[in-house]
Motif scaffolding. Structure first.
Motif, short mmCIF file in Angstrom:
data_model
loop_
_atom_site.label_atom_id
_atom_site.label_comp_id
_atom_site.label_asym_id
_atom_site.label_seq_id
_atom_site.Cartn_x
_atom_site.Cartn_y
_atom_site.Cartn_z
N THR A 7 1.71 -0.29 -3.79
CA THR A 7 2.11 0.63 -2.97
C THR A 7 1.06 1.75 -2.54
O THR A 7 0.97 2.27 -1.13
N LEU A 11 0.21 2.74 1.49
CA LEU A 11 -0.01 4.11 1.75
C LEU A 11 -1.13 4.64 2.36
O LEU A 11 -1.25 5.46 3.08
N ALA A 16 4.57 6.55 5.03
CA ALA A 16 5.55 5.51 5.15
C ALA A 16 6.61 6.14 4.18
O ALA A 16 6.53 6.51 3.21
N SER A 17 7.94 5.71 4.74
CA SER A 17 9.34 5.89 3.75
C SER A 17 9.29 4.60 2.91
O SER A 17 8.57 3.67 3.08
N ASP A 20 10.13 1.75 5.17
CA ASP A 20 9.26 1.09 5.69
C ASP A 20 8.32 0.39 5.07
O ASP A 20 7.65 -0.81 5.21
N LEU A 21 7.89 0.72 3.85
CA LEU A 21 7.03 0.18 2.68
C LEU A 21 7.81 -1.30 2.31
O LEU A 21 7.12 -2.21 2.29
N THR A 24 7.01 -3.72 4.90
CA THR A 24 5.76 -3.97 4.95
C THR A 24 5.40 -4.89 3.71
O THR A 24 4.84 -6.19 4.43
N GLU A 65 9.36 10.59 3.33
CA GLU A 65 8.16 9.61 3.88
C GLU A 65 7.26 10.15 2.64
O GLU A 65 6.86 11.51 2.65
N SER A 67 2.88 10.08 1.25
CA SER A 67 1.52 10.32 1.69
C SER A 67 0.59 9.93 0.43
O SER A 67 1.02 10.45 -0.56
#
Length: 176
Positions: A7, A11, A16-17, A20-21, A24, A65, A67
């Motif tokens: 993770t 990042l 990313a939310s 989104d992760l 991915t 989201e 970071s």
């Protein structure tokens, strides 16, 4: 490898939310480290509590989201450069192979053929990912491609081994 570091690594390419992760993970890390929604969201909470990630933005319906923080980047770099990967010694598939003699020869061969089929299917999935990669996407694609190539070669080896193992079982039965 841990979900924590996977993770943090994702990042490191940008905020990313969780959704989104998860996407991915499915598109790029599926052959390396799969993650479920509950695992990923739980890990994001732990990372935030530890100060390794922060909520950079909040959107509708509770969308967050994330970071990576400086501490998160330091942890990721420490893990990459200063810790050795734990050797993988457990394989449920090979444990089953070890005890295939408890089944009928047909069942043992079926199991091995299923492993060959699964390897072919895995390879097809990885080849599809390979076709969709855009070389312009930077480091994630460059280094992801290295991991993808390992998966392609590994799946080919698994299929080849399973086919060989079926032949070995048949040869052993003929010698009896």
């Amino acid at each position: 490898m841990s979900l924590k570091h996977a993770t943090l690594g994702l990042l490191s390419f940008g905020p990313a939310s969780g959704y989104d992760l998860l996407q991915t993970f499915g598109e790029s890390l599926a052959n390396v480290w799969p993650a479920t929604q509950s695992q990923l969201y739980g890990e994001l909470g732990k990372l935030a509590d530890a100060g390794l990630v922060t909520v950079a933005a909040e959107g509708p319906r509770g969308r967050k989201e994330y970071s990576i923080t400086a501490e998160g980047t330091a942890e990721l770099r420490h893990w990459l450069s200063e810790t050795k990967p734990a050797p993988t010694r457990r394989s449920e598939m090979l444990l089953r192979v070890f005890f295939l003699g408890l089944l009928t020869p047909e069942q043992a061969e079926d199991y091995l053929r299923d492993r060959a089929t699964a390897a072919v299917e895995m390879r097809a999935g990885m080849q599809e990912i390979d076709r969709q990669l855009d070389p312009q996407d930077g480091d994630l694609v460059i280094y992801g491609r290295l991991a993808l190539e390992w998966a392609l070669r590994y799946s080919a080896m698994q299929r080849e081994w399973a086919d060989w193992a079926v032949g070995e079982l048949r040869r052993a039965r003929k010698e009896e």
